[in-house]
Design a protein around this motif. Structure first.
Motif, short mmCIF file in Angstrom:
data_model
loop_
_atom_site.label_atom_id
_atom_site.label_comp_id
_atom_site.label_asym_id
_atom_site.label_seq_id
_atom_site.Cartn_x
_atom_site.Cartn_y
_atom_site.Cartn_z
N VAL A 139 21.79 20.14 -41.15
CA VAL A 139 22.74 21.17 -40.73
C VAL A 139 24.02 20.67 -40.06
CG1 VAL A 139 20.82 22.76 -40.37
CG2 VAL A 139 21.69 21.47 -38.42
N PHE A 140 24.03 19.46 -39.52
CA PHE A 140 25.10 19.10 -38.57
C PHE A 140 26.50 19.23 -39.16
CE2 PHE A 140 27.96 15.86 -36.73
CZ PHE A 140 28.13 16.43 -35.49
N LEU A 141 26.74 18.64 -40.33
CA LEU A 141 28.10 18.67 -40.88
C LEU A 141 28.51 20.07 -41.32
CD1 LEU A 141 28.31 15.32 -42.86
CD2 LEU A 141 29.55 15.95 -40.79
N LYS A 142 27.54 20.89 -41.73
CA LYS A 142 27.87 22.29 -42.06
C LYS A 142 28.30 23.04 -40.80
CE LYS A 142 23.97 22.25 -44.33
NZ LYS A 142 22.72 22.68 -44.98
N LEU A 143 27.64 22.74 -39.69
CA LEU A 143 28.06 23.34 -38.41
C LEU A 143 29.43 22.83 -38.00
CD1 LEU A 143 24.70 23.16 -36.44
CD2 LEU A 143 25.99 25.25 -36.88
N THR B 242 21.53 11.52 -39.63
CA THR B 242 20.25 11.98 -40.20
C THR B 242 20.11 13.49 -40.14
OG1 THR B 242 19.07 11.70 -38.08
CG2 THR B 242 19.06 9.83 -39.61
N ILE B 243 20.90 14.15 -39.31
CA ILE B 243 20.91 15.62 -39.34
C ILE B 243 22.13 16.12 -40.10
CG2 ILE B 243 19.49 15.96 -37.29
CD1 ILE B 243 22.07 16.47 -35.69
N SER B 244 22.71 15.21 -40.92
CA SER B 244 23.84 15.56 -41.78
C SER B 244 23.47 15.42 -43.25
CB SER B 244 25.04 14.67 -41.48
OG SER B 244 25.47 14.84 -40.15
N ARG B 245 22.81 14.29 -43.59
CA ARG B 245 22.36 14.04 -44.97
C ARG B 245 21.11 13.19 -44.94
NH1 ARG B 245 26.93 13.05 -49.52
NH2 ARG B 245 25.25 13.92 -50.76
N PHE B 246 20.19 13.49 -45.82
CA PHE B 246 18.98 12.67 -45.93
C PHE B 246 19.31 11.27 -46.40
CE2 PHE B 246 17.25 17.05 -46.67
CZ PHE B 246 16.54 17.13 -45.47
N PHE C 80 16.99 3.29 -33.62
CA PHE C 80 17.64 4.16 -34.60
C PHE C 80 16.70 5.29 -35.00
CE2 PHE C 80 21.64 2.39 -36.51
CZ PHE C 80 21.83 1.36 -35.61
N LEU C 81 15.47 4.94 -35.34
CA LEU C 81 14.52 5.94 -35.84
C LEU C 81 14.10 6.93 -34.75
CD1 LEU C 81 12.31 3.73 -38.16
CD2 LEU C 81 13.83 5.59 -38.87
N LEU C 82 13.87 6.45 -33.54
CA LEU C 82 13.46 7.34 -32.45
C LEU C 82 14.58 8.31 -32.11
CD1 LEU C 82 11.49 4.86 -30.13
CD2 LEU C 82 10.56 6.82 -31.41
N THR C 83 15.80 7.83 -32.10
CA THR C 83 16.95 8.71 -31.83
C THR C 83 17.08 9.75 -32.92
OG1 THR C 83 18.08 6.89 -30.71
CG2 THR C 83 19.42 8.78 -31.36
N ALA C 84 16.89 9.33 -34.16
CA ALA C 84 16.94 10.28 -35.28
C ALA C 84 15.88 11.35 -35.11
CB ALA C 84 16.74 9.54 -36.60
N VAL D 213 14.56 12.45 -32.36
CA VAL D 213 14.97 13.35 -31.27
C VAL D 213 16.00 14.36 -31.78
CG1 VAL D 213 16.20 13.48 -29.08
CG2 VAL D 213 14.45 11.72 -29.42
N PHE D 214 17.01 13.88 -32.50
CA PHE D 214 18.05 14.77 -33.02
C PHE D 214 17.47 15.80 -33.98
CE2 PHE D 214 22.48 13.23 -32.07
CZ PHE D 214 22.11 12.32 -31.09
N ILE D 215 16.58 15.36 -34.86
CA ILE D 215 15.97 16.25 -35.85
C ILE D 215 15.18 17.36 -35.16
CG2 ILE D 215 14.24 16.38 -37.68
CD1 ILE D 215 15.17 13.46 -38.43
N ASN D 216 14.46 16.99 -34.12
CA ASN D 216 13.65 18.00 -33.42
C ASN D 216 14.50 18.91 -32.54
OD1 ASN D 216 10.53 17.73 -33.77
ND2 ASN D 216 11.30 15.63 -33.81
N LEU D 217 15.62 18.42 -32.03
CA LEU D 217 16.54 19.29 -31.29
C LEU D 217 17.07 20.39 -32.19
CD1 LEU D 217 18.60 16.78 -29.09
CD2 LEU D 217 17.06 18.58 -28.28
N VAL D 218 17.41 20.04 -33.44
CA VAL D 218 17.87 21.04 -34.40
C VAL D 218 16.78 22.09 -34.63
CG1 VAL D 218 18.49 21.43 -36.82
CG2 VAL D 218 19.54 19.55 -35.55
N ASN D 219 15.55 21.63 -34.74
CA ASN D 219 14.43 22.54 -34.98
C ASN D 219 14.23 23.51 -33.81
OD1 ASN D 219 12.14 23.26 -36.73
ND2 ASN D 219 10.90 22.60 -34.98
N ILE D 220 14.46 23.04 -32.59
CA ILE D 220 14.34 23.91 -31.41
C ILE D 220 15.38 25.02 -31.45
CG2 ILE D 220 14.62 23.98 -28.90
CD1 ILE D 220 13.41 21.12 -28.87
#
Length: 561
Positions: free
Chosen positions: A77-81, A229-233, A272-276, A278-285
């Motif tokens: 979602v990030f870049l669409k936002l 990672t919250i912009s493109r897979f 890198f992976l742990l931060t990704a 966190v970001f992915i789960n923040l979007v889900n929240i």
């Protein structure tokens, strides 16, 4: 020293003299970034929504207004936002009563792409009076992202190779047609390129700087990777590239040199992976339509989207190249690169590689390794042949690398050699004029060596040439010439009925007399089956090429007998 212009040699010396002044340096940088922004803005205003844009812009708008991220699950979602932040300020009608709103989460793996496009059309139809405003406003952020990327290309080239190198890299960026084209669209391309480039820029600074604050560069790279990672897979495809660079260039600690570098590199990749995660789960929240969690601590919606896009990618798609169709074309992206990049940039890049082979340096390898891995990897493994846009992430690396040809180290070789300076000046000038020659139709650019944009349909189609961007220019042409009843077969979305009036819209595979306006992607055909439809019409020469993406014909009765 007096600056005099008596010949090409003197002219080049005069330029050298001129750019020694700090005030002139700043002015040139500002002017070049402004030139890029003006071109991108001009293209953004002149062109209609491309095939995917309407889905991204409508999805982003609904995200802001509802916190419901059900639309376009196949892309994070990030870049669409980010792209639709200015659009969110408008009070537009969201047609929640549309059946397609509820359909979007009812397909296989929670993704129903057809419903997304139909809902995007419903949205534009509900806001028909403002459709041009929606398109333009949704393109503001991508244009600005392109400008930011231009600045960082200059900055990195200057840090590596000096001001002249930064200036050359920035000049080529400012007139690189593919970057201009995709900076003028509300898609995910240019934002993702910016994020990934900054990940590697800050990684480089962490690896090669010795300042007390170097850790901040690593944290910046890690955070930017999280955003990617919250912009493109596709962001995860760049993780092995980062790992290789850290493995090559990290300074070892202790006696066990190679083991130390390996462990440090693994530690960084874990960050890198742990931060990704966190970001992915923040979007889900934040998402009001979240769907629960998988055992891997990934949100189900993210996992569904990832599975959908990887399955789609692995299935592949028949592509068009040089008049032929095939489902396996590892040479597609390399040839698209050779066709679509300006000749001047290609020759300067090859010359820069030659310099690098003569005198390799770590900083050159840091730029070249991502370029080579991504270029080869994407060419071999990407099986949906939709356009050169999949190679856009390597473009900034290429342009910074080209700057090395006028680096401090090469100054001694170039200084006083008028022929070498003249070649660089000529090739850079060729880039500028070849790009301006297609304005504002930068998406349809093909270089001079392959015949330019007019020869495009013989080489490539889809987002390389016609992605639906020419509809506004077609409408202007029809209104200016007071033409009605024209048979229009338009490739793009939202459909042509949103814009055109008093025209006949459809598919016209049977030879008949009349006026035709056919999108090039439909004229050639996106598949071997579709290619047959207009075999009769391709025999004729178009009376008008509208934005290089729509061909207008006037076929007489005697011509179809």
């Amino acid at each position: 020293m007096a600056c005099e212009i008596k010949s090409l040699h003197k002219f080049l010396e005069w330029i050298d003299c001129l750019i020694e002044k700090k005030s002139i340096q700043r002015a040139i940088v500002v002017l070049l970034i402004a030139a890029f922004l003006i071109q991108a803005a001009f293209s953004a205003v002149a062109n209609y929504s491309t095939a995917d844009e309407s889905v991204y812009s409508v999805a982003g708008y609904t995200y802001w207004r509802t916190r419901d991220f059900r639309m376009n699950v196949e892309h994070p979602v990030f870049l669409k936002l980010a792209n639709t932040l200015p659009l969110a300020l408008l009070d537009l009608n969201i047609p929640f009563e549309s059946e397609h709103w509820n359909e979007m989460l009812s397909g296989d793996q929670g993704v129903k792409v057809g419903a997304e496009y139909l809902f995007a059309f419903d949205f534009f139809s509900a806001n028909k009076e403002n459709y041009r405003l929606i398109i333009i406003i949704s393109r503001i952020v991508p244009v600005l992202m392109g400008g930011i990327l231009a600045f960082f290309v200059f900055l990195w080239a200057r840090e590596l190779f000096g001001f002249r190198a930064g200036l050359l890299s920035l000049l080529l960026f400012a007139f690189e047609p593919n970057l201009i084209a995709h900076s003028s669209l509300c898609t995910l391309e240019i934002g993702f390129v910016l994020l990934m480039f900054l990940v590697f820029y800050f990684s480089y600074r962490y690896l090669f700087e010795n300042s007390a604050g170097k850790k901040r560069n690593l944290y910046a790279a890690v955070a930017l990777f999280g955003l990617s990672t919250i912009s493109r897979f596709m962001a995860f495809a760049f993780l092995p590239v980062s790992f290789i660079l850290f493995l090559l260039f990290l300074k070892p600690k202790g006696k066990h040199k190679y083991l130390s570098k390996l462990l440090q590199s693994i530690e960084v990749m874990a960050m890198f992976l742990l931060t990704a995660l966190v970001f992915i789960n923040l979007v889900n929240i934040i998402d009001s339509s979240s769907m629960g969690m998988t055992p891997f601590l990934l949100p189900e919606k993210y996992w569904y989207g990832y599975n959908f896009i990887t399955d789609w990618a692995s299935e592949g798609r028949e592509g068009y190249l040089l008049g032929e169709y095939a489902s396996e074309m590892p040479h597609y992206l390399p040839l698209a690169f050779l066709f679509k990049v300006p000749v001047g940039i290609l020759l300067l890049f090859f010359a820069s590689v030659a310099f690098c082979l003569i005198k390799p340096e770590k900083k050159l390898l840091f730029l070249l390794v991502p370029f080579v891995i991504v270029f080869v990897g994407f060419s071999l493994f990407i099986r949906f042949y939709l356009g050169i846009r999949y190679l856009l992430p390597i473009f900034p690396f290429m342009l910074v690398f080209i700057g090395s040809i006028v680096s401090r180290e090469n100054t001694k070789f170039i200084h006083g050699k008028a022929f070498v300076k003249g070649c660089i000046f000529f090739l850079a000038t060729l880039v500028v004029f070849s790009t301006l020659s297609v304005a504002p139709n930068y998406l349809a650019f093909f270089n001079l060596a392959v015949g330019g944009a007019k020869n495009g349909p013989n080489l490539l189609i889809d987002s390389n040439l016609d992605w639906g961007q020419g509809l506004l220019q077609l409408n202007d042409f029809l209104e200016k010439n007071e033409l009605s009843g024209v048979k229009v077969d338009y490739f793009g979305w939202p459909p042509a009925v949103l814009v055109l009036k008093e025209q006949e819209i459809g598919e016209f595979c049977s030879p008949k007399a009349g006026r035709y306006a056919i999108s090039v992607s439909n004229l050639v055909g996106l598949s071997s089956e579709k290619h047959k439809c207009y075999s009769w019409l391709r025999k004729f020469t178009p009376k008008k090429r509208i934005g290089y993406s729509i061909y207008y014909y006037e076929i007489g009765v005697n011509e179809v007998k």
